[in-house]
Design an enzyme around this catalytic site. Structure first.
Site, PDB file in Angstrom:
ATOM      1  N   HIS A 179      -6.854  -4.825  -1.213  1.00 48.69           N
ATOM      2  CA  HIS A 179      -6.073  -6.063  -1.310  1.00 48.69           C
ATOM      3  C   HIS A 179      -6.554  -6.893  -2.481  1.00 48.69           C
ATOM      4  CE1 HIS A 179      -6.350  -4.900   2.931  1.00 48.69           C
ATOM      5  NE2 HIS A 179      -5.064  -5.137   2.914  1.00 48.69           N
ATOM      6  N   HIS A 238       0.824  -1.213   0.000  1.00 47.96           N
ATOM      7  CA  HIS A 238       0.000   0.000   0.000  1.00 47.96           C
ATOM      8  C   HIS A 238       0.857   1.262   0.000  1.00 47.96           C
ATOM      9  CE1 HIS A 238      -3.104  -2.824   0.888  1.00 47.96           C
ATOM     10  NE2 HIS A 238      -2.588  -3.121   2.061  1.00 47.96           N
TER      11      HIS A 238
END
Ligand SMILES: Nc1ncnc2c1ncn2[C@@H]1O[C@H](COP(=O)(O)OP(=O)(O)O)[C@@H](O)[C@H]1O
Ligand SMILES: Nc1ncnc2c1ncn2[C@@H]1O[C@H](COP(=O)(O)OP(=O)(O)O)[C@@H](O)[C@H]1O
Ligand SMILES: [Mg+2]
Ligand SMILES: [Mg+2]
Ligand SMILES: [Mg+2]
Ligand SMILES: [Mg+2]
Lengths: 331, 209, 331, 209
Positions: free
Chosen positions: C218, C56
């Site tokens: 995700h 991320h």
């Protein structure tokens, strides 16, 4: 190819509006142009301006602000702005102390900027130019149109902008911009082609097991197509090419940039930076500062470039001086 | 509107239509060795030029050429904008006293000279100059030495430009983005030489009407 | 799928080294862990820490620095850090004034952090938690494990970090973090799937004419798969979902984020921001600040998320307070 | 090394091998409704656990269970780390006085209880609990009520777990990442329930040896 755009013909126009909407207190768009300037332009100091095709965001308008650019002209995607637009830009950023135009060495950019400068000079403006040509992938000889200007341009913006903010005169601002150009080298590579909004398909075909070294930031083919390599191998290739070109003395202090091409996640850029710093260390060079991020992109291309700039005390002071722009803040 | 002025407007319109049709092809050529925008640059620029010249009142060939050049200069960024546009603006003065075989030759020569000045390219550098030089030389010789009628001279010039464009394929680029490629540029047709040929073909079609 | 990595098993390790190599004066990696802390941790104030799976970037370690985080634990790609790592993190950032743990609401993160906190408390540490759950795509009900924490997390880091820098006590730092959580909503979408280094192939298949709305960070499938839409239509969909959830009064001041998922160029994010601001304006809301960039990514996924956070005077002061971190600088 | 200790180490090794073989399959299940890492989480975690237990001197079943749990806790982030690992650590104390049919039942019950405590999931939430509950209930009943030999009881328990894993397919998730999907989670097999079944199958194979 899917993109978050509306009509491809409107993408630059809408992007510029979206940038200004994100920074209404800092950025102003000159009406009927693709030129963006700081809201308070012109200042009472040397104006520093830049510009070129769009698709390299945050370049160029992202670097407008205290300590960097006063304004920037955006061409269509990968196309130089027209002479008219450059002229409007110079005019809006000329506070009477003259203007430094930072131009990347592409024939389109150079010819359009030259025309604009001639026009502006006819109106009494004083304009100096620095032509950035840091891409070591291209042979700099009579047999080419010279090396391309790529990610090193950001450092020219930074140094010249800092010098102008000090209140230096035009010749001095130009001198430090040129000093960066004389000390910087960059080489890039692509894992995938970019896709222009207009074409909607990859500009070039690259197989699943192929990468392109020495890629340009407009999807211009590079110097060599090879099989895929590990991040460390890619880093070695790019760095060696840049260092061979710069030919630095041992213990030279350098600033490095690992620049993402737009489609490569930061995770991978940091993996590259790890090897880059290891390699410089092995070579006895001294990293004074290391930048990692998307500075000079090529739309959604996956890949990166590595920039090395030799710095002396003057450049260190200028590159570390405060800057406050949408894309780069130094404090 | 004078007949010549009308023809000049029609010529620009014809060029615009042709380049719109060739948009993808030119972009494909530019993808291989450049940045994939020559088709868009030309189609967009000439479409605007056609619009601009249609709006002129009582145009003559010089005004049409100048307006076309100005529009290309302000609509087309990139190398082709100042090369095509600036050269047209400059060459247009040769038509100030009307379109004659002599003024057409002068126009062509000035245009070529301006392209060379600004771009600093010579024949053999794999650029539009490779199409322009045979085009202009053949046109001049056909008129001035062979005394051929302008339309015939132009037809010969188009043939010459075609050979010039083809000549860009087997050589290495020294100017323009293709020069970045070094030896890898060999084997590719230059987009600007190709668009120059298309422009010339459209002029010939108009002249034949 | 081509990536600038070496061995997929080493990617997090090498990335962390590469981050520290880019910022050796600011970041320090705890040996034998994937925990990064500020070089001068622990400070003499409440420690603010965060963490979660990698992939991320710049989240999480990119937000370490003055005015934001004191440290962050990195799990493997898309996997929560283990309890051990969280414990080491809390320990390293505890200067005696207690530690605020910012946790994104995923069962893995929550359960591992909880275990770590129990362990740290056994050692006498005082730890408070803020659980971020800003993703309005997920139904927040007994029928789910609750909403996911996504891009709004950055604002929690910022507000809590600023409050800690003021010298506030742990309860107060937690209060402002929770205030952000109570006032923020986010919704994302994907044009393409991300590709994890481990799998090397798209996590999910998305056709050339399909997009996924409500995507997680995700690669978890979203709420709806639809045909491609224009940037304006996408912006309308996302914004309406967020606004429906927040239910704001007219003239409410808001901070907005157009966040890139990693593979989407800035050009497109600005196109989205243009429409977002237009829409908020139509709705009578008042944009106090607008952020555009890659803040909370999902590897190389193409797509974006839109975050809206209602701000009052206190939050404005905290969000505008100085911060100096690799990924976010406010001055 | 005691025979039970040896068997315990062998069981962990067997689980590790099996999960390595099932890595891609589990990841595929997790791709559909989660984040595509359950295969990697399990394979990596159990491989480390096998390494860790191989290094124990003179292990007994309790020590092996505890070391396995600790390793999973510190190697596997994500939901499955604390669920599998923490529960194993906690349940291991039931084996402190050795492995008997009674202690095996207590171990299984404590493990289940801990998973439920930490994850707050009930049967029917489409999680590993759906495999665990039938597994543990059947095992307990087979031993305590039916008085079957442990290996037979375990075989019945594995059958039950298989039905439990299959049961996750037609239901909607309420816990775990799959719950984000709402109704779209229906029709997918839960990765954690599936890996739980694989673990049980490996234990049964070891018990049969
Ligand atoms: N220096 C030059 N002299 C002459 N022609 C040039 C020169 N540089 C480029 N060209 C011509 O311009 C063409 C490319 O035009 P275009 O693609 O529109 O601009 P750009 O290269 O800036 O994208 C080339 O194919 C070539 O014919
Ligand atoms: N709250 C919970 N209670 C019980 N089991 C859960 C819970 N949350 C997740 N799980 C189980 O964990 C599995 C996912 O594990 P894994 O993919 O390794 O972790 P993550 O979801 O963090 O990526 C799910 O398939 C489910 O069986
Ligand atoms: Mg171009
Ligand atoms: Mg081009
Ligand atoms: Mg996970
Ligand atoms: Mg998972």
């Amino acid at each position: 190819m899917k993109k978050l755009i509306n009509d491809p013909d409107d993408v630059v126009d809408e992007m510029l509006d979206g940038m200004v909407a994100a920074h209404p207190d800092r950025l102003r768009r000159l009406s009927d142009t693709q030129v963006v300037v700081r809201t308070d332009a012109p200042l009472d100091e040397v104006g520093v301006v830049s510009g070129g095709g769009s698709g390299h965001e945050p370049t160029h308008a992202g670097y407008i602000g205290d300590g960097m650019l006063d304004g920037a002209a955006a061409g269509d995607v990968f196309s130089s702005p027209t002479a008219d637009e450059f002229e409007a830009l110079v005019d809006a950023c000329d506070g009477g102390e003259g203007v430094l135009a930072v131009v990347k060495n592409y024939e389109g950019d150079v010819m359009n900027f030259e025309t604009a400068i001639e026009l502006a000079e006819m109106e009494g403006a004083e304009v100096a130019t620095v032509v950035v040509n840091d891409d070591v992938a291209v042979e700099d000889s009579l047999y080419t149109s010279g090396r391309r200007g790529v990610c090193g341009t950001i450092l020219v913006h930074k140094a010249a902008g800092a010098k102008a903010a000090e209140g230096a005169d035009l010749a001095d601002v130009q001198r430090v911009g040129q000093k960066v150009v004389d000390n910087v080298g960059t080489m890039g590579m692509a894992l995938t082609s970019c896709v222009t909004p207009e074409k909607g398909e990859p500009t070039f075909d690259l197989g699943d097991e192929e990468i392109e070294l020495g890629i340009g930031i407009h999807g211009e083919p590079g110097t060599e197509r090879t099989g895929t390599m590990s991040a460390d191998e890619v880093t070695d290739e790019l760095t060696e090419s840049v260092l061979a070109d710069l030919d630095l003395d041992e213990d030279q202090e350098v600033l490095t940039i690992v620049n993402g091409m737009g489609g490569t996640p930061q995770m991978e850029l940091f993996v590259v930076n790890r090897r880059l710093q290891e390699l410089l260390d092995e070579r006895g060079l001294d990293t004074w500062d290391a930048w990692v991020g998307d500075y000079m992109t090529s739309l959604d291309m996956a890949g990166c470039s590595i920039t090395v700039c030799a710095v002396d005390d003057e450049l260190k002071e200028l590159l570390a001086a405060p800057a406050d722009t949408p894309a780069l803040t130094v404090r | 509107m004078s007949a010549d002025g009308e023809a000049a407007v029609a010529a620009v319109e014809r060029v615009a239509e042709r380049l719109e049709r060739e948009r993808d092809y030119l972009t494909e050529l530019d993808s291989a060795i450049g940045d994939a925008d020559h088709g868009g640059n030309m189609a967009r620029g000439w479409a605007s030029a056609a619009e601009a010249v249609r709006e002129l009142d009582d145009p003559d060939p010089a005004t049409v050429a100048k307006a076309t050049g100005r529009t290309l200069m302000s609509e087309v960024g990139g190398a082709s904008g100042p090369l095509y546009g600036g050269s047209l603006v400059f060459a247009s003065v040769e038509l100030d006293d009307g379109l004659t075989p002599e003024s057409a030759v002068a126009f062509a020569e000035t245009y070529l000279e301006k392209v060379r000045d600004r771009g600093d390219a010579s024949v053999g550098d794999q650029t539009m100059v490779d199409a322009l030089v045979p085009l202009v030389h053949t046109f001049k010789k056909s008129i001035e030495v062979d005394g051929l009628p302008p339309v015939v001279a132009l037809a010969k010039a188009v043939d010459a430009a075609e050979r010039g464009a083809a000549f860009t394929v087997p050589i290495r680029a020294r100017k323009g983005r293709a020069s970045y490629l070094g030896w890898r540029s060999v084997g590719h047709k230059d987009p600007g030489a190709t668009s120059t040929l298309f422009v010339a073909e459209s002029l010939l079609e108009t002249a034949r009407d």
